[in-house]
Design a protein around this motif. Structure first.
Motif, PDB file in Angstrom:
ATOM      1  N   THR A 294       0.825  -1.211   0.000  1.00 43.00           N
ATOM      2  CA  THR A 294       0.000   0.000   0.000  1.00 43.00           C
ATOM      3  C   THR A 294       0.857   1.257   0.000  1.00 43.00           C
ATOM      4  O   THR A 294       0.445   2.295  -0.528  1.00 43.00           O
ATOM      5  CB  THR A 294      -0.929   0.014   1.231  1.00 43.00           C
ATOM      6  N   ARG A 295       2.039   1.179   0.589  1.00 40.11           N
ATOM      7  CA  ARG A 295       2.929   2.340   0.567  1.00 40.11           C
ATOM      8  C   ARG A 295       3.620   2.478  -0.785  1.00 40.11           C
ATOM      9  O   ARG A 295       3.803   3.585  -1.293  1.00 40.11           O
ATOM     10  CB  ARG A 295       3.971   2.218   1.677  1.00 40.11           C
TER      11      ARG A 295
ATOM     12  N   ALA B 242       2.627   1.136  -3.787  1.00 41.94           N
ATOM     13  CA  ALA B 242       1.760   1.106  -4.974  1.00 41.94           C
ATOM     14  C   ALA B 242       1.586   2.454  -5.663  1.00 41.94           C
ATOM     15  O   ALA B 242       1.631   2.520  -6.895  1.00 41.94           O
ATOM     16  CB  ALA B 242       0.402   0.513  -4.611  1.00 41.94           C
ATOM     17  N   PRO B 243       1.374   3.571  -4.935  1.00 43.43           N
ATOM     18  CA  PRO B 243       1.218   4.848  -5.655  1.00 43.43           C
ATOM     19  C   PRO B 243       2.447   5.216  -6.483  1.00 43.43           C
ATOM     20  O   PRO B 243       2.320   5.764  -7.587  1.00 43.43           O
ATOM     21  CB  PRO B 243       0.979   5.858  -4.519  1.00 43.43           C
ATOM     22  N   THR B 244       3.640   4.924  -5.951  1.00 44.98           N
ATOM     23  CA  THR B 244       4.859   5.217  -6.707  1.00 44.98           C
ATOM     24  C   THR B 244       4.955   4.326  -7.931  1.00 44.98           C
ATOM     25  O   THR B 244       5.270   4.794  -9.042  1.00 44.98           O
ATOM     26  CB  THR B 244       6.099   5.011  -5.816  1.00 44.98           C
TER      27      THR B 244
ATOM     28  N   ALA C 169       2.488   2.903  -9.520  1.00 44.50           N
ATOM     29  CA  ALA C 169       1.454   3.308 -10.476  1.00 44.50           C
ATOM     30  C   ALA C 169       1.903   4.512 -11.291  1.00 44.50           C
ATOM     31  O   ALA C 169       1.707   4.572 -12.516  1.00 44.50           O
ATOM     32  CB  ALA C 169       0.150   3.612  -9.736  1.00 44.50           C
ATOM     33  N   ALA C 170       2.517   5.488 -10.621  1.00 41.21           N
ATOM     34  CA  ALA C 170       2.986   6.684 -11.332  1.00 41.21           C
ATOM     35  C   ALA C 170       4.102   6.335 -12.315  1.00 41.21           C
ATOM     36  O   ALA C 170       4.157   6.880 -13.424  1.00 41.21           O
ATOM     37  CB  ALA C 170       3.463   7.725 -10.317  1.00 41.21           C
TER      38      ALA C 170
ATOM     39  N   ALA D  83       2.770  13.566 -10.761  1.00 45.75           N
ATOM     40  CA  ALA D  83       2.474  12.310 -10.069  1.00 45.75           C
ATOM     41  C   ALA D  83       3.722  11.478  -9.847  1.00 45.75           C
ATOM     42  O   ALA D  83       3.898  10.859  -8.792  1.00 45.75           O
ATOM     43  CB  ALA D  83       1.448  11.512 -10.863  1.00 45.75           C
TER      44      ALA D  83
END
Length: 317
Positions: A96-97, A99-101, A103-104, A122
């Protein structure tokens, strides 16, 4: 650990060489990392310099145009920064920590490195630097090289999520699973691509699908990663142990969890893999197909480079 590695690992029987422009490229690549905001003056700059990306790249690509060596060195610098963010700075502690990186960065790859304001915001410095690598790979090697490179970096990023899930759950992967995933977490395949690009020796589709070359490719990736694992094991287990090391995986699969036996087993696995690599390479050379030689040279350079770089790498001191 370095003393054990030197005594236990068979030295690859390939010539040790280094590109004449290595020192120059080291300076230029550090400026590239600073310019893209991957690092700043201080701890992260010192950490990247200790990693010596140019020293590794210069051994893996000992000849050819300086621009090609620069691109390979910048990729290795990017991989080191990404790995350190995950392994040492906590980014890879949980999916979860991370994943945003990821994804970008996948968005950057989906756009083949093209700049947009939304994408730059992003993805941040990691994304901007990755986009630059994509654009330069495209300029140097055309769309086929770009698509190959993008696919290989994508596999690397998705494999980092696998590592993060294991860390979150305290899960030690099985040996076969680890061997497969380690080829991707090591960033070996995109490094091969840019090495071949730098040497002007990208194999065509016919050669790339040749079963013997595919087998050699996997053996080379394994040798690079396992060599790295044996040399780095001591540093990685000084603090909180990480399960993502061949030695740790072998130990976790043993009833007694004995570390010394696992170290020896990991070294034996490398040595047996090197024997298999040499036999597979000899069979390919015996075909007399000169179109295969550049790819074979790139892989043997990488196996030798990893061993030699690891002998003096401050990254594992």
């Amino acid at each position: 650990m370095r003393t054990f590695a030197v005594s236990a690992l068979r030295e690859p029987p390939f010539p040790a060489r280094q590109h004449d422009a290595t020192a120059r490229v080291a300076r230029e690549s550090t400026e590239w990392a600073l310019g893209h905001g991957l690092i700043a003056n201080g701890h992260r700059l010192r950490r990247l310099r200790r990693a010596d990306a140019a020293g590794l790249a210069g051994r893996a690509c000992p000849e050819g145009p300086v621009d090609g060596l620069r691109l390979l060195t910048d990729l290795i610098s990017w991989l080191f920064v990404m790995d350190d963010a995950c392994d040492e700075d906590g980014l890879g502690d949980s999916p979860t920590r991370l994943a945003p990186t990821v994804a970008a960065l996948l968005d950057v790859l989906d756009g083949h490195g093209e700049r947009t304001d939304a994408r730059a915001t992003a993805a941040g410095p990691l994304g901007e630097a990755l986009g630059d690598l994509c654009r330069r790979a495209h300029a140097a090697g055309g769309p086929v090289t770009l698509l190959r490179f993008v696919g290989e970096v994508r596999e690397y990023l998705l494999a980092l999520l696998w590592e993060a899930a294991n860390r979150e759950h305290g899960r030690a992967p099985g040996l076969a699973e680890y061997v497969q995933m380690r080829r991707h977490t090591g960033g070996v395949h995109p490094s091969f691509t840019l090495t071949e690009l730098a040497a002007g020796a990208l194999p065509g589709a016919t050669h790339r699908t040749e079963p013997s070359l595919v087998a050699l490719d996997l053996l080379a990736a394994d040798l690079i990663c396992w060599c790295n694992d044996v040399f780095s094991y001591g540093k990685e287990h000084l603090g909180q142990p990480d399960v993502h090391n061949l030695v740790a995986v072998i130990a976790a699969g043993r009833a007694d969890g004995d570390e010394s036996s696992a170290l020896r087993a990991a070294a034996d696995r490398f040595n047996e893999g090197l024997t298999a690599y040499l036999a597979t390479e000899a069979a390919l050379l015996a075909t007399g197909d000169d179109g295969l030689r550049p790819a074979l040279t790139a892989r043997r350079n990488w196996v030798r480079a990893t061993y030699d770089w690891s002998l003096g790498a401050a990254r594992y001191a």
